[in-house]
Design a protein around this motif. Structure first.
Motif, short mmCIF file in Angstrom:
data_model
loop_
_atom_site.label_atom_id
_atom_site.label_comp_id
_atom_site.label_asym_id
_atom_site.label_seq_id
_atom_site.Cartn_x
_atom_site.Cartn_y
_atom_site.Cartn_z
N ALA A 210 0.92 -1.37 0.05
CA ALA A 210 -0.01 -0.09 -0.05
C ALA A 210 0.99 1.30 -0.09
O ALA A 210 2.06 1.29 0.39
N ARG A 211 0.26 2.26 -0.27
CA ARG A 211 1.06 3.71 -0.56
C ARG A 211 0.75 4.39 0.76
O ARG A 211 -0.26 4.50 1.17
N LEU A 212 1.70 5.36 1.23
CA LEU A 212 1.34 6.28 2.08
C LEU A 212 0.84 7.66 1.41
O LEU A 212 1.12 7.77 0.07
N PRO A 213 0.09 8.36 2.07
CA PRO A 213 -1.11 9.34 1.31
C PRO A 213 -0.33 10.34 0.30
O PRO A 213 -0.77 10.47 -0.84
N VAL B 237 -8.09 -4.20 10.28
CA VAL B 237 -8.59 -3.52 8.90
C VAL B 237 -7.38 -3.45 8.05
O VAL B 237 -6.38 -2.60 8.60
N ALA B 238 -7.54 -3.72 6.81
CA ALA B 238 -6.41 -3.37 5.86
C ALA B 238 -6.37 -1.98 5.43
O ALA B 238 -7.46 -1.28 5.10
N PRO B 239 -5.04 -1.24 5.43
CA PRO B 239 -5.01 -0.08 4.61
C PRO B 239 -5.47 -0.03 3.01
O PRO B 239 -5.36 -1.22 2.37
N SER C 275 -3.74 -5.61 1.94
CA SER C 275 -4.53 -6.79 2.23
C SER C 275 -4.31 -7.50 3.46
O SER C 275 -5.10 -8.28 3.88
N GLN C 276 -3.60 -6.79 4.26
CA GLN C 276 -3.44 -7.50 5.78
C GLN C 276 -3.97 -6.32 6.75
O GLN C 276 -3.81 -5.28 6.67
N PRO C 277 -4.36 -6.88 7.89
CA PRO C 277 -4.84 -6.46 9.01
C PRO C 277 -3.77 -5.43 9.46
O PRO C 277 -2.83 -6.05 9.70
N LEU C 278 -4.27 -4.20 9.83
CA LEU C 278 -3.14 -3.10 10.40
C LEU C 278 -3.91 -2.28 11.37
O LEU C 278 -3.38 -2.10 12.19
N PHE C 279 -4.95 -1.47 10.64
CA PHE C 279 -5.66 -0.56 11.52
C PHE C 279 -6.74 -1.26 12.46
O PHE C 279 -7.18 -2.17 12.20
N GLY C 280 -7.10 -0.60 13.39
CA GLY C 280 -8.40 -0.83 14.36
C GLY C 280 -9.65 -0.33 13.42
O GLY C 280 -9.44 -0.01 12.33
N THR D 196 -11.58 -0.31 5.04
CA THR D 196 -12.11 0.99 5.50
C THR D 196 -13.34 1.56 4.87
O THR D 196 -13.45 1.15 3.66
N PHE D 197 -14.03 2.54 5.22
CA PHE D 197 -15.09 3.25 4.44
C PHE D 197 -14.43 4.23 3.47
O PHE D 197 -13.22 4.76 3.68
N GLY D 198 -14.91 4.70 2.36
CA GLY D 198 -14.48 5.54 1.79
C GLY D 198 -12.95 5.57 0.99
O GLY D 198 -12.37 6.60 0.82
#
Lengths: 335, 335
Positions: free
Chosen positions: A301-304, B145-147, B151-156, B223-225
């Motif tokens: 994934a990328r940083l913003p 939650v994946a960023p 594809s891997q869980p990282l965020f709550g 995530t949403f959005g």
């Protein structure tokens, strides 16, 4: 396309602004932000915006020589009255006291009032992260976006920007419109005569539309992320509007009275000093943030802001390219 | 379904918590929040959570009699060390000093550290709006939650909540997970044996999945959005994690070590005093916010907490209804 070095692009923007009547302080402050936008590949916040600056001035909607006034409002609040000028100079004026208050108290807010605004917020966020501060910023704009479940323009594109300092690295920064897309992107589609994707806007009856003219002129834009994006857009209206004693997007659009000038409203910036939260443990906890960034990038994934930083690295070497039509429109403002 | 008056529901929750070893202060503080959730129709933050409280205690993951310690960290920062107890009592302990600092300085932050957390944030937000303050709160959770682009869980599920006081009216409050949906909702689907909608999660290979078991056990939530929601989730990790010297969602999940307890981490609450921003003009500007709310509702859109307030009004008259299976599971904890 016309290629310009960053120095040439800067000279072009600044000379147009001076020639059209902005004083040197405003011309330089505005030029800084449009060159930063063009340099970072954000065409919608780049040299294109100089056209809007001159338009706003000719419409009598921005003061060309406004002197920002800094007000020490409370121990953790700085206000700057931009006095009807563009926001950039007001931000510069308030920045030292904001930093001082954040370092003294841990958290502080800068409220910019009565400013004409078109700048990308990341330009300001990066000045705070460069000082080692965490920062959050937002502002309303013009009432162009319908709330979730509604059909009439009420919210602005209401950007939210955030920055986190990364010692020895480019900061973690994001800056996004709470609308599905920035209005500038729809305007660029209109200039190019291209259809916009589904989900960006609706017509006057609340039906989906891919016609940039319809969405911009008679319909409404949509928020990102459904009711959650809509809630965030409302929050921005409130905390960068009534909370700081300034206009909502609907009030800003009413003030514009059809002149299609840049929005006139306020801006809220909140700064946090990690040193005040963490003391001697600051370095240790900033290192834990780096683990988070590695975990994002480590899974592909990328940083913003990565794309923006890559564009910046290229532009610093190769300069920037702008459409010939835009170049001609800009040159015409020097006549 | 089993119908309970609010007093019966409160008595049930408090007696279970006391019977299982929580001290009176914690039992009451936790009961307040789960009854508020059940009352407002938020089943995923209601009585169901009492099962998790007891599970966390039996797994040795929460202190049943922790004494929160309030630290005056900086002029605009309160810290509360929850000492391994549930967050609710720590919030109560820090609230008076947060209010005092917000009123004195205009903006202040409350950092809760070392707390076990499962509460809906709006319960806390409403206590700040009731005091006339504007409030923003967030916390990490467990890495589920994946960023965006990963594809891997990282965020709550990393909720963000916001509140705006409305004198003489229910406050404007939103509280949403930056995940596409709250984990509790996926858990309720699992308990009911129902498929989850597209867009809530992916399997271990990053492919879309509608199987709650797959998403909860081997895949990741989304995530949403898209990338904007993902950026906000990262912000929550940073400002309610390393900035306050506490765990990220990945660190919290590692600490959990498979016990499926409530997350252990920190929480950040920021309070703004409109009086300090606006002085004598406060009332006038709060009235302008009311115009915004009328413009949302006037076009048939809803304010974020309307459904919750309607459920509250019903529950205050009729009590609440919970599934018989849940009622039996709860009663079993009194044996």
């Amino acid at each position: 396309m016309i290629r310009l070095s960053l120095a040439e692009a800067r000279e072009l923007a600044e000379s147009i602004l001076l020639h059209n009547g902005f004083n040197l302080a405003h011309a330089r402050a505005v030029t800084d932000t449009v060159i930063a936008g063009e340099r970072d590949g954000c065409a919608s916040h780049g040299l294109y915006r100089v056209l809007g600056c001159v338009n706003s001035l000719r419409a009598g909607k921005v003061a060309a020589d406004a002197q920002p006034r800094v007000i020490d409002q409370a121990p953790s609040i700085v206000r700057v009255d931009a006095a009807g000028g563009f926001s950039q100079l007001a931000f510069q004026a308030g920045l030292p006291l904001l930093q001082e208050k954040a370092r003294a108290n841990g958290v502080a807010a800068l409220a910019i009032n009565h400013c004409v605004h078109f700048s990308a917020l990341w330009v300001e966020i990066e000045q705070l992260t460069a000082a080692g501060l965490v920062a959050l910023a937002c502002n309303p704009s013009h009432a162009w976006v319908a709330p979730a479940g509604g059909s009439q323009p009420l919210f602005g594109t209401n950007p939210i920007a955030f920055g986190w300092p990364r010692p020895g690295n480019m900061p973690f920064v994001f800056d996004f419109a709470t609308s599905a897309i920035a209005r500038g992107d729809i305007e660029l589609h209109r200039r190019a005569g291209k259809a916009i994707p589904q989900g960006w806007g609706v017509d006057a009856h609340g039906q989906p539309s891919t016609d940039a003219n319809v969405v911009l002129d008679s319909g409404a834009m949509l928020t990102f992320g459904g009711h959650k994006g809509s809630a965030l857009a409302a929050m921005v209206e409130l905390i960068a509007g009534p909370l700081i004693g300034d206009l909502t997007s609907a009030e800003s659009l009413a003030y514009d009275a059809g002149s299609k000038s840049s929005p006139y409203h306020g801006e809220l910036i909140i700064a946090f000093d990690p040193q005040r939260f963490l003391g001697a443990a600051t370095e240790q906890h900033l290192a834990r943030a780096e683990v988070l960034f590695e975990s994002i990038q480590g899974q592909g994934a990328r940083l913003p802001s990565q794309r923006r930083y890559e564009a910046r690295a290229r532009s610093l070497v190769e300069g920037v390219q702008i459409p010939e039509a835009l170049y001609n429109d800009l040159k015409a403002l020097l006549a």
